[in-house]
Design an enzyme around this catalytic site. Structure first.
Site, PDB file in Angstrom:
ATOM      1  N   LYS A 151      -0.716  -5.188  -3.886  1.00  0.00           N
ATOM      2  CA  LYS A 151      -1.194  -4.979  -5.253  1.00  0.00           C
ATOM      3  C   LYS A 151      -1.985  -3.705  -5.480  1.00  0.00           C
ATOM      4  CE  LYS A 151      -1.240  -9.760  -6.627  1.00  0.00           C
ATOM      5  NZ  LYS A 151      -2.038 -10.901  -7.014  1.00  0.00           N
TER       6      LYS A 151
ATOM      7  N   ARG B 139     -11.296  -9.808  18.219  1.00  0.00           N
ATOM      8  CA  ARG B 139     -12.695  -9.698  17.781  1.00  0.00           C
ATOM      9  C   ARG B 139     -13.684 -10.035  18.898  1.00  0.00           C
ATOM     10  NH1 ARG B 139     -12.120 -11.885  11.584  1.00  0.00           N
ATOM     11  NH2 ARG B 139     -12.026  -9.801  10.693  1.00  0.00           N
TER      12      ARG B 139
ATOM     13  N   GLY C 247     -12.401  -6.783   4.824  1.00  0.00           N
ATOM     14  CA  GLY C 247     -13.189  -6.597   3.602  1.00  0.00           C
ATOM     15  C   GLY C 247     -14.295  -5.566   3.777  1.00  0.00           C
TER      16      GLY C 247
ATOM     17  N   GLY D  43      -6.960  -5.073   6.621  1.00  0.00           N
ATOM     18  CA  GLY D  43      -5.861  -5.989   6.351  1.00  0.00           C
ATOM     19  C   GLY D  43      -4.579  -5.782   7.121  1.00  0.00           C
TER      20      GLY D  43
HETATM   21  P1  AMP Z   1      -2.436  -6.308   0.890  1.00  0.00           P
HETATM   22  O1  AMP Z   1      -3.208  -7.489   1.391  1.00  0.00           O
HETATM   23  O2  AMP Z   1      -2.644  -6.018  -0.558  1.00  0.00           O
HETATM   24  O3  AMP Z   1      -2.611  -5.108   1.768  1.00  0.00           O
HETATM   25  O4  AMP Z   1      -0.887  -6.742   0.956  1.00  0.00           O
HETATM   26  C1  AMP Z   1      -0.228  -7.001   2.156  1.00  0.00           C
HETATM   27  C2  AMP Z   1       1.010  -7.776   1.850  1.00  0.00           C
HETATM   28  O5  AMP Z   1       1.815  -7.032   0.966  1.00  0.00           O
HETATM   29  C3  AMP Z   1       1.872  -8.065   3.048  1.00  0.00           C
HETATM   30  O6  AMP Z   1       1.862  -9.444   3.316  1.00  0.00           O
HETATM   31  C4  AMP Z   1       3.255  -7.600   2.628  1.00  0.00           C
HETATM   32  O7  AMP Z   1       4.281  -8.524   2.938  1.00  0.00           O
HETATM   33  C5  AMP Z   1       3.128  -7.471   1.136  1.00  0.00           C
HETATM   34  N1  AMP Z   1       4.086  -6.521   0.576  1.00  0.00           N
HETATM   35  C6  AMP Z   1       4.311  -5.272   0.990  1.00  0.00           C
HETATM   36  N2  AMP Z   1       5.309  -4.715   0.287  1.00  0.00           N
HETATM   37  C7  AMP Z   1       5.737  -5.639  -0.605  1.00  0.00           C
HETATM   38  C8  AMP Z   1       6.742  -5.669  -1.599  1.00  0.00           C
HETATM   39  N3  AMP Z   1       7.524  -4.604  -1.805  1.00  0.00           N
HETATM   40  N4  AMP Z   1       6.894  -6.794  -2.318  1.00  0.00           N
HETATM   41  C9  AMP Z   1       6.095  -7.855  -2.080  1.00  0.00           C
HETATM   42  N5  AMP Z   1       5.118  -7.894  -1.164  1.00  0.00           N
HETATM   43  C10 AMP Z   1       4.937  -6.799  -0.420  1.00  0.00           C
END
Ligand code: AMP
Length: 403
Positions: free
Chosen positions: A198, A35, A377, A354
Site C-alpha cells: 500500500k 531476534r 515498525g 517488514g
Molecule cells: P507491506 O507490508 O506494505 O510492505 O506489503 C507487503 C505485502 O505486499 C507482501 O505480502 C506482498 O505479497 C504484497 N504485495 C506486493 N506486491 C503486490 C501486488 N502487486 N498486489 C498485491 N499485493 C502485493
C-alpha cells in the site's frame, strides 16, 4: 551515543531489555530465531565483563494475563545454548520472588524474566511498574530496537530510574547508526526503493526522503495506484482510490525537487490471486480487464537494476510483487540481487522494515547487504524521521531523579 562499549559491568546487575518476540509453531518450537541471536553480542559482553544478567522482553500480544503460548520459557533452551550457560527463569517479571532471584545472582549468571506484557501496566508505560522492574538492576541496557517505537514501561519509562547508568546495546546502536547513515550521512546517488502492498503506509517515509534522494523507485502493489493516477488501465490490480491524489502530489513534488521517480513500465499479471493462476507479461498501463498485476516485468527489472547498481546509498523497503508466491517473486529477487551487487561495489544498503527483510532472508542474502533491520515498525518510524521513545529515554538526561 551511550553504548555498552565503554562500560565495565563487573559485579553490576544489568537489567537488559531485549526483543525476544520470535515466532513459535504449534509445539512451541521457535521457527525464526533471528531476534534472539541478534541480542547475543550484548548479553555476552555483560557476562564476559563479570556482570549479572537480568533479561526482560515482551512476547506476542497477550491480553494482560499469563498464557502458555506467550511465555518466554520457550526461549530458555536456545538462550542457554547460545550463551553456553544455564539460564534461570523467573515466573513473573516483578514481585518478591523475582527480586530475591535477581539479588542472589552471581557474576556470570543469567536470569530471564517472564513476559512483561503479562501486566497491563507494561503497555501503559506505568511509573510504578517500571520502578519495580528498575529495582532489579543497577544499570539499564536497552537493546530492543524492535520495540523502540513503543513508550512502554520496560522500553521507555524504566530508563528514568537509571539517570546515570542507562545505555544502548550493540544491536540498538547498529540499527540507530544505520538510520543515521541513511538520513544524515548519505552519499549520492541515493536511491530509495519502496514496494509492498500500500501507498498509505509509505507516505511519511516518502515525505521524509524527498529532499535527500536522487531516485525514488516504486514497485509492488502500491505502483498500480501511481499508474491509475496517470490514467493507465490497471485491470483488477490493487489500487487505493483514496490515495490517487497522494500519488499525483508525489509525482509533482518529485518533479519540483528533481527526484527521478521510477514507476514500473511492464508487469506480470495473473487471472487470479494464486500462484498457479494464468499469467503473462504486459504494459503496466494496459492491463486487460479481469487481470491483476502481481510482479514487475523484465523491462522494469532491468531499469530498476541499473539505477540501483549506480547508487552509493540504498534503502529498500517492501517487495516488488507477491514474492510469497514463486511465480511472482522474480522481480523481488532481481532487486535483491541488484542491491547485493551495488553493495559489493561499495554502496551502503539498508533493508528496512517488514517484507523486504523477509525476502532478503528467504534468498539468504542477509550477509551481503550492509544492514538488515530487525525492527519493522521501529525502523519505519525512524526513517520517517520520528523520535523513537525508547531511544529518547536513554539519551535524555534526567533533571530530577524520581522518588
Ligand atoms: P507491506 O507490508 O506494505 O510492505 O506489503 C507487503 C505485502 O505486499 C507482501 O505480502 C506482498 O505479497 C504484497 N504485495 C506486493 N506486491 C503486490 C501486488 N502487486 N498486489 C498485491 N499485493 C502485493
Amino acid at each position: 551515543m551511550k553504548t555498552i562499549d565503554n562500560y565495565n559491568f563487573k559485579n553490576k546487575r544489568a537489567l537488559v531489555r531485549v526483543d525476544f518476540n520470535v515466532p513459535l509453531d504449534n509445539n512451541f518450537n521457535i521457527t525464526d530465531d533471528t531476534r534472539i541471536r541478534a541480542a547475543i553480542p550484548t548479553l555476552k559482553k555483560i557476562l564476559n565483563d563479570g556482570g549479572e544478567l537480568i533479561i526482560m522482553s515482551h512476547f506476542g500480544r497477550p491480553k494482560n494475563l499469563p498464557e502458555t503460548k506467550f511465555s518466554l520459557i520457550h526461549t530458555v533452551p536456545l538462550l542457554s545454548e547460545l550463551l553456553g550457560r544455564p539460564v534461570q527463569f523467573a515466573k513473573d517479571c516483578i514481585g518478591a520472588a523475582t527480586r530475591t532471584m535477581a539479588a542472589n545472582l552471581k557474576p556470570g549468571e543469567v536470569l530471564l524474566l517472564e513476559n512483561v506484557r503479562f501486566h497491563a501496566e507494561e503497555t501503559k508505560g506505568s511509573d510504578s511498574f517500571a520502578k519495580e522492574l528498575a529495582s532489579l538492576g543497577d544499570v539499564y541496557v536497552n537493546d530492543a530496537f524492535g520495540a523502540a517505537h513503543r513508550a512502554h514501561a520496560s522500553t521507555t519509562t524504566v530508563a528514568k530510574f537509571f539517570p546515570n547508568d542507562k545505555m544502548f546495546g550493540y544491536l540498538m546502536a547498529h540499527e540507530l547508526e544505520s538510520i543515521d547513515k541513511l538520513l544524515k550521512q548519505y552519499k549520492k546517488p541515493f536511491t530509495a526503493i519502496l514496494g509492498g502492498a500500500k501507498v498509505s503506509g509509505k507516505i511519511a517515509i516518502i515525505a521524509n526522503l524527498m529532499d535527500k534522494v536522487d531516485n525514488l523507485v516504486i514497485g509492488g502493489g502500491m505502483a498500480y495506484t501511481f499508474v491509475k493516477a496517470k490514467g493507465g488501465n490497471v485491470g483488477s490490480s490493487l489500487v487505493e482510490e483514496d490515495r490517487i491524489q497522494t500519488a499525483l502530489q508525489i509525482y509533482e513534488e518529485a518533479g519540483k525537487k528533481g527526484v527521478n521517480l521510477y514507476i514500473p513500465t511492464d508487469t506480470v499479471v495473473a487471472d487470479a490471486f494464486a500462484n498457479d493462476a494464468g499469467r503473462k507479461t504486459c504494459d503496466i498501463n494496459n492491463i486487460p480487464d479481469g487481470w491483476l498485476g502481481l510482479d514487475i516485468g523484465p523491462a522494469s527489472e532491468r531499469q530498476f537494476g541499473a539505477v540501483i547498481e549506480a547508487s552509493s546509498t540504498i534503502l529498500w523497503n517492501g517487495p516488488m510483487g507477491v514474492f510469497e508466491m514463486s511465480n511472482f517473486e522474480h522481480g523481488t529477487r532481481a532487486i535483491a540481487d541488484a542491491v547485493v551487487s551495488a553493495t559489493q561495489k561499495g554502496a551502503y544498503s539498508l533493508i528496512g522494515g517488514g517484507d523486504s527483510v523477509a525476502a532478503i532472508n528467504k534468498y539468504k542474502l542477509t550477509d551481503k547487504v550492509s544492514c538488515v533491520s530487525t525492527g519493522g515498525g521501529a525502523m519505519l518510524e525512524g526513517l520517517e524521521g520520528q523520535v523513537l521513545p525508547g531511544v529518547k529515554a536513554v539519551e535524555e538526561s534526567v533533571e530530577k531523579i524520581p522518588e
